[in-house]
Design a protein around this motif. Structure first.
Motif, PDB file in Angstrom:
ATOM      1  N   ALA A   1       0.870  -1.173  -0.017  1.00  0.00           N
ATOM      2  CA  ALA A   1       0.008  -0.056   0.096  1.00  0.00           C
ATOM      3  C   ALA A   1       0.857   1.222   0.023  1.00  0.00           C
ATOM      4  O   ALA A   1       0.250   2.432  -0.561  1.00  0.00           O
ATOM      5  CB  ALA A   1      -0.997  -0.291   1.204  1.00  0.00           C
ATOM      6  N   GLY A   2       2.100   1.463   0.724  1.00  0.00           N
ATOM      7  CA  GLY A   2       2.734   2.405   0.899  1.00  0.00           C
ATOM      8  C   GLY A   2       3.309   2.661  -0.511  1.00  0.00           C
ATOM      9  O   GLY A   2       3.307   3.813  -1.047  1.00  0.00           O
TER      10      GLY A   2
ATOM     11  N   LEU B   1      -7.545  -0.599   1.541  1.00  0.00           N
ATOM     12  CA  LEU B   1      -6.322   0.189   2.180  1.00  0.00           C
ATOM     13  C   LEU B   1      -5.877   1.197   1.090  1.00  0.00           C
ATOM     14  O   LEU B   1      -5.153   2.166   1.248  1.00  0.00           O
ATOM     15  CB  LEU B   1      -5.443  -0.720   2.818  1.00  0.00           C
ATOM     16  N   TYR B   2      -5.563   0.388  -0.005  1.00  0.00           N
ATOM     17  CA  TYR B   2      -5.102   1.308  -1.257  1.00  0.00           C
ATOM     18  C   TYR B   2      -6.095   2.620  -1.579  1.00  0.00           C
ATOM     19  O   TYR B   2      -5.431   3.431  -1.662  1.00  0.00           O
ATOM     20  CB  TYR B   2      -5.155   0.228  -2.392  1.00  0.00           C
TER      21      TYR B   2
ATOM     22  N   LEU C   1      -2.817   8.982   4.716  1.00  0.00           N
ATOM     23  CA  LEU C   1      -2.708   7.895   5.748  1.00  0.00           C
ATOM     24  C   LEU C   1      -1.173   7.828   5.774  1.00  0.00           C
ATOM     25  O   LEU C   1      -0.533   8.130   4.980  1.00  0.00           O
ATOM     26  CB  LEU C   1      -3.067   6.449   5.504  1.00  0.00           C
ATOM     27  N   THR C   2      -0.747   7.585   7.002  1.00  0.00           N
ATOM     28  CA  THR C   2       0.912   7.360   7.412  1.00  0.00           C
ATOM     29  C   THR C   2       0.814   5.670   7.164  1.00  0.00           C
ATOM     30  O   THR C   2       0.270   4.874   7.947  1.00  0.00           O
ATOM     31  CB  THR C   2       1.327   7.631   8.747  1.00  0.00           C
TER      32      THR C   2
ATOM     33  N   GLU D   1      -4.521   5.428  12.369  1.00  0.00           N
ATOM     34  CA  GLU D   1      -4.394   6.181  10.835  1.00  0.00           C
ATOM     35  C   GLU D   1      -4.726   5.219   9.981  1.00  0.00           C
ATOM     36  O   GLU D   1      -4.718   5.356   8.773  1.00  0.00           O
ATOM     37  CB  GLU D   1      -2.764   6.815  10.925  1.00  0.00           C
ATOM     38  N   LEU D   2      -4.964   3.887  10.269  1.00  0.00           N
ATOM     39  CA  LEU D   2      -5.428   2.862   9.128  1.00  0.00           C
ATOM     40  C   LEU D   2      -6.839   3.185   8.518  1.00  0.00           C
ATOM     41  O   LEU D   2      -7.151   2.807   7.473  1.00  0.00           O
ATOM     42  CB  LEU D   2      -5.214   1.443   9.617  1.00  0.00           C
ATOM     43  N   ARG D   3      -7.342   3.946   9.448  1.00  0.00           N
ATOM     44  CA  ARG D   3      -8.803   4.539   9.143  1.00  0.00           C
ATOM     45  C   ARG D   3      -8.975   5.850   9.643  1.00  0.00           C
ATOM     46  O   ARG D   3      -9.119   6.075  10.830  1.00  0.00           O
ATOM     47  CB  ARG D   3     -10.094   3.590   9.689  1.00  0.00           C
TER      48      ARG D   3
END
Length: 338
Positions: A111-112, A140-141, A149-150, A220-222
């Motif tokens: 994802a990063g 997540l993408y 997001l971090t 930070e995931l949501r």
């Protein structure tokens, strides 16, 4: 909530174009937004591709350019076409698509990494005056782009191989002890036997020189604050649960009819295996297991894949439930009266 009535399969684009509500929203966004980003999300088999192309063509008809950015982690991979329901050149109808067929199945999709690539494409499009349309179901993408997001760093193959070798030497005992020392908070949430998570947690520390619990906050995931660097307009495709299950079952059956088994066989001939990252895509590993002779019931294989896809669709909707930014579109299973 907008309800666009359509048949299950027949010509959904025409039916989408009969509705003026979303077109009015798009017109309003483009009239005022400095950095517009239109998002089309939803569970698998919900009609995202058809709607997104109709939307992009509608924008093009006004004299502006519109281009689609893939946000499906599996469609990033080359050669995985049928099983990922990858949009075909014919289905694109002349609308440019980005971030499709950009990874080899042996490469890890992260994802990063995706966040950086998607932002680069969006920036380029906005400089040209084109309207970016982000389309996909990888939760997540999508969030990595729209929610600032971090994210954890992109995996390092050499470092990961070393950590895996270290884990295998003693079943993770030394690696887990090390994690307890450098990041006790993360260690408390991971069992020593959870090899992928343990290796990844230590890898993050090695790459960032900071513990995962501090460098990649769980909150930070949501994003609760809905912070975005873009002017967003988000459309979501929503079906009744039972109707969506029917669509998933029918699409899975169609994939087999279109040659999914032959596609996987060709992947094996190219030297790919079930251990490759790209094969995490729903169905590919199951089909490879089937071809190895572990199962000889094709009907059972098809139902297994459909069942896992239905479970994934449920997780997708759970992720987006409660996001007030989403304008939900419901392609109901009804016949349109002329």
């Amino acid at each position: 909530m907008y309800c666009l009535h359509s048949r299950l399969v027949s010509k959904p684009i025409q039916y989408f174009l009969m509705t003026s509500d979303w077109k009015r929203d798009v017109t309003g966004l483009l009239a005022t937004a400095e950095h517009p980003l239109i998002v089309v999300l939803g569970p698998t088999a919900s009609g995202k591709t058809a709607f997104s192309i109709a939307l992009a063509k509608s924008i093009v008809s006004t004299g502006r350019e519109a281009e689609i950015i893939n946000a499906d982690s599996r469609q990033l991979y080359c050669y995985l076409n049928i099983g990922t329901a990858k949009v075909t050149p014919k289905e694109m109808q002349g609308i440019p698509h980005h971030l499709i067929d950009v990874l080899d199945p042996k490469e890890e999709a992260a994802a990063g990494w995706y966040q950086g690539e998607a932002r680069r494409v969006i920036q380029n499009m906005q400089k040209r005056g084109a309207v970016p349309v982000l389309v996909g179901g990888s939760m997540l993408y999508v969030s990595s782009v729209i929610d600032a997001l971090t994210l954890a760093p992109v995996p390092d193959p050499v470092l990961r191989a070393r950590l895996i070798e270290e884990y295998d030497q003693d079943g993770g005992a030394a690696l887990f002890a090390r994690l307890q020392e450098i990041d006790p908070e993360t260690a408390d949430s991971i069992h020593r036997n959870n090899k992928p998570h343990l290796v990844r947690a230590v890898e993050i520390y090695e790459l960032l020189k900071a513990p995962k619990s501090e460098a990649v906050p769980q909150r930070e995931l949501r994003s609760d604050e809905n912070v975005s660097e873009y002017d967003l307009l988000i459309f979501g495709m929503q079906w009744d649960r039972e109707e969506l299950c029917v669509r998933i079952d029918e699409r899975t059956k169609k994939m087999f009819e279109e040659g999914w088994l032959e596609e996987v066989e060709d992947l094996l001939k190219k030297g790919y295996s079930a251990d490759n990252p790209g094969m995490k895509s729903h169905g590919y590993r199951e089909i490879m297991t089937y071809m190895e002779g572990s199962c000889d019931d094709l009907k059972a294989l098809r139902e297994l894949i459909a069942a896992k896809t239905r479970q994934y669709a449920k997780r997708q909707m759970s992720w987006w439930r409660g996001d007030s930014r989403i304008r939900w579109i419901c392609p109901a299973l009804q016949t349109i009266r002329s």
